[in-house]
Scaffold this motif. Sequence first.
Motif, PDB file in Angstrom:
ATOM      1  N   LYS A  18      -3.916   8.410 -13.903  1.00 29.94           N
ATOM      2  CA  LYS A  18      -3.893   9.194 -12.661  1.00 29.94           C
ATOM      3  C   LYS A  18      -3.843   8.297 -11.428  1.00 29.94           C
ATOM      4  O   LYS A  18      -3.223   8.646 -10.427  1.00 29.94           O
ATOM      5  CB  LYS A  18      -5.106  10.114 -12.585  1.00 29.94           C
ATOM      6  CG  LYS A  18      -5.036  11.270 -13.545  1.00 29.94           C
ATOM      7  CD  LYS A  18      -6.237  12.178 -13.425  1.00 29.94           C
ATOM      8  CE  LYS A  18      -6.145  13.299 -14.436  1.00 29.94           C
ATOM      9  NZ  LYS A  18      -7.281  14.208 -14.373  1.00 29.94           N
ATOM     10  N   VAL A  66      -2.558   5.126 -11.364  1.00 29.91           N
ATOM     11  CA  VAL A  66      -1.222   4.532 -11.365  1.00 29.91           C
ATOM     12  C   VAL A  66      -0.227   5.533 -10.780  1.00 29.91           C
ATOM     13  O   VAL A  66       0.596   5.188  -9.919  1.00 29.91           O
ATOM     14  CB  VAL A  66      -0.809   4.119 -12.800  1.00 29.91           C
ATOM     15  CG1 VAL A  66       0.659   3.735 -12.847  1.00 29.91           C
ATOM     16  CG2 VAL A  66      -1.679   2.972 -13.294  1.00 29.91           C
ATOM     17  N   GLN A  67      -0.308   6.776 -11.233  1.00 29.88           N
ATOM     18  CA  GLN A  67       0.605   7.809 -10.756  1.00 29.88           C
ATOM     19  C   GLN A  67       0.453   8.022  -9.247  1.00 29.88           C
ATOM     20  O   GLN A  67       1.452   8.175  -8.535  1.00 29.88           O
ATOM     21  CB  GLN A  67       0.372   9.122 -11.506  1.00 29.88           C
ATOM     22  CG  GLN A  67       1.307  10.225 -11.078  1.00 29.88           C
ATOM     23  CD  GLN A  67       1.043  11.531 -11.813  1.00 29.88           C
ATOM     24  OE1 GLN A  67       0.025  11.701 -12.467  1.00 29.88           O
ATOM     25  NE2 GLN A  67       1.976  12.463 -11.690  1.00 29.88           N
ATOM     26  N   ASP A  79       2.511   1.367  -3.900  1.00 33.93           N
ATOM     27  CA  ASP A  79       2.649   0.183  -4.744  1.00 33.93           C
ATOM     28  C   ASP A  79       3.917  -0.596  -4.389  1.00 33.93           C
ATOM     29  O   ASP A  79       4.198  -1.638  -4.970  1.00 33.93           O
ATOM     30  CB  ASP A  79       2.651   0.551  -6.225  1.00 33.93           C
ATOM     31  CG  ASP A  79       3.814   1.457  -6.611  1.00 33.93           C
ATOM     32  OD1 ASP A  79       4.446   2.066  -5.724  1.00 33.93           O
ATOM     33  OD2 ASP A  79       4.083   1.552  -7.824  1.00 33.93           O
ATOM     34  N   GLN A  80       4.661  -0.105  -3.423  1.00 37.52           N
ATOM     35  CA  GLN A  80       5.923  -0.718  -2.997  1.00 37.52           C
ATOM     36  C   GLN A  80       5.752  -1.404  -1.643  1.00 37.52           C
ATOM     37  O   GLN A  80       6.161  -0.892  -0.617  1.00 37.52           O
ATOM     38  CB  GLN A  80       7.024   0.351  -2.900  1.00 37.52           C
ATOM     39  CG  GLN A  80       7.258   1.119  -4.160  1.00 37.52           C
ATOM     40  CD  GLN A  80       7.834   0.249  -5.257  1.00 37.52           C
ATOM     41  OE1 GLN A  80       8.766  -0.517  -5.024  1.00 37.52           O
ATOM     42  NE2 GLN A  80       7.268   0.355  -6.442  1.00 37.52           N
ATOM     43  N   HIS A 109      -5.299   0.739 -13.741  1.00 39.70           N
ATOM     44  CA  HIS A 109      -4.811   1.037 -15.079  1.00 39.70           C
ATOM     45  C   HIS A 109      -4.887   2.517 -15.454  1.00 39.70           C
ATOM     46  O   HIS A 109      -4.111   2.971 -16.291  1.00 39.70           O
ATOM     47  CB  HIS A 109      -5.606   0.252 -16.131  1.00 39.70           C
ATOM     48  CG  HIS A 109      -5.543  -1.223 -15.923  1.00 39.70           C
ATOM     49  ND1 HIS A 109      -4.382  -1.939 -16.028  1.00 39.70           N
ATOM     50  CD2 HIS A 109      -6.509  -2.117 -15.604  1.00 39.70           C
ATOM     51  CE1 HIS A 109      -4.623  -3.212 -15.786  1.00 39.70           C
ATOM     52  NE2 HIS A 109      -5.904  -3.351 -15.526  1.00 39.70           N
ATOM     53  N   PHE A 118      -0.431   5.893  -6.913  1.00 36.95           N
ATOM     54  CA  PHE A 118       0.211   4.818  -6.164  1.00 36.95           C
ATOM     55  C   PHE A 118       1.732   4.869  -6.284  1.00 36.95           C
ATOM     56  O   PHE A 118       2.440   4.543  -5.328  1.00 36.95           O
ATOM     57  CB  PHE A 118      -0.348   3.457  -6.581  1.00 36.95           C
ATOM     58  CG  PHE A 118      -1.703   3.200  -5.985  1.00 36.95           C
ATOM     59  CD1 PHE A 118      -1.837   2.833  -4.658  1.00 36.95           C
ATOM     60  CD2 PHE A 118      -2.844   3.353  -6.745  1.00 36.95           C
ATOM     61  CE1 PHE A 118      -3.080   2.629  -4.095  1.00 36.95           C
ATOM     62  CE2 PHE A 118      -4.100   3.140  -6.195  1.00 36.95           C
ATOM     63  CZ  PHE A 118      -4.215   2.779  -4.857  1.00 36.95           C
ATOM     64  N   ARG A 119       2.236   5.313  -7.412  1.00 36.71           N
ATOM     65  CA  ARG A 119       3.695   5.438  -7.573  1.00 36.71           C
ATOM     66  C   ARG A 119       4.250   6.589  -6.727  1.00 36.71           C
ATOM     67  O   ARG A 119       5.260   6.437  -6.044  1.00 36.71           O
ATOM     68  CB  ARG A 119       4.062   5.649  -9.035  1.00 36.71           C
ATOM     69  CG  ARG A 119       3.973   4.386  -9.826  1.00 36.71           C
ATOM     70  CD  ARG A 119       4.508   4.575 -11.227  1.00 36.71           C
ATOM     71  NE  ARG A 119       4.317   3.346 -11.983  1.00 36.71           N
ATOM     72  CZ  ARG A 119       4.117   3.317 -13.272  1.00 36.71           C
ATOM     73  NH1 ARG A 119       4.099   4.415 -13.978  1.00 36.71           N
ATOM     74  NH2 ARG A 119       3.955   2.158 -13.888  1.00 36.71           N
ATOM     75  N   VAL A 120       3.589   7.744  -6.804  1.00 35.90           N
ATOM     76  CA  VAL A 120       4.072   8.921  -6.066  1.00 35.90           C
ATOM     77  C   VAL A 120       4.033   8.677  -4.559  1.00 35.90           C
ATOM     78  O   VAL A 120       4.957   9.051  -3.838  1.00 35.90           O
ATOM     79  CB  VAL A 120       3.247  10.174  -6.448  1.00 35.90           C
ATOM     80  CG1 VAL A 120       3.496  11.326  -5.490  1.00 35.90           C
ATOM     81  CG2 VAL A 120       3.562  10.594  -7.865  1.00 35.90           C
ATOM     82  N   THR A 121       2.982   8.027  -4.084  1.00 35.26           N
ATOM     83  CA  THR A 121       2.858   7.758  -2.648  1.00 35.26           C
ATOM     84  C   THR A 121       3.649   6.525  -2.229  1.00 35.26           C
ATOM     85  O   THR A 121       3.761   6.238  -1.046  1.00 35.26           O
ATOM     86  CB  THR A 121       1.385   7.550  -2.259  1.00 35.26           C
ATOM     87  OG1 THR A 121       0.842   6.452  -3.000  1.00 35.26           O
ATOM     88  CG2 THR A 121       0.578   8.816  -2.482  1.00 35.26           C
ATOM     89  N   ARG A 122       4.172   5.798  -3.217  1.00 39.32           N
ATOM     90  CA  ARG A 122       4.942   4.575  -3.007  1.00 39.32           C
ATOM     91  C   ARG A 122       4.119   3.469  -2.331  1.00 39.32           C
ATOM     92  O   ARG A 122       4.672   2.543  -1.752  1.00 39.32           O
ATOM     93  CB  ARG A 122       6.239   4.865  -2.255  1.00 39.32           C
ATOM     94  CG  ARG A 122       7.102   5.889  -2.994  1.00 39.32           C
ATOM     95  CD  ARG A 122       8.400   6.210  -2.314  1.00 39.32           C
ATOM     96  NE  ARG A 122       9.345   5.111  -2.257  1.00 39.32           N
ATOM     97  CZ  ARG A 122      10.168   4.753  -3.233  1.00 39.32           C
ATOM     98  NH1 ARG A 122      10.137   5.383  -4.373  1.00 39.32           N
ATOM     99  NH2 ARG A 122      11.028   3.774  -3.061  1.00 39.32           N
TER     100      ARG A 122
END
Length: 115
Positions: free
Chosen positions: A84, A86-87, A95-96, A81, A89-93
């Motif tokens: 920083k 969340v960001q 979370d995909q 949550h 995992f999104r930037v490194t992808r």
Amino acid sequence: MGYRRADRDGVAVVEVHVERLDASEAPAFKRAALEAMDAGMTRLVVDLARVDFVDSSGLSALLSLRKNIDPAGSLALAGVHAPKVVQLFRVTRLDQGVFPIYPDAEQAVAELARA
């Protein structure tokens, strides 16, 4: 200690009780999680609800756990949550398709227990 393990419905939950999963904490975190695997747990949830920051060492520890989990097992993250984190995992992808991420440990356990 900054880490606590609880086994729920055949799923090991490693609760991270530190604000920063960084170079000073990553080795102890990794040991705590590997202990669950060494005990035969093949489904693992890492609860990051209390973590505000993850650096490359913390990320490396998480990726190492994913690499070492039993091929028939699963590894999920919960409680991601902090902005920083969340960001990251999104930037490194990551979370995909790399790390399934659930809002909390209870939902992650429910999902992994069904698998």
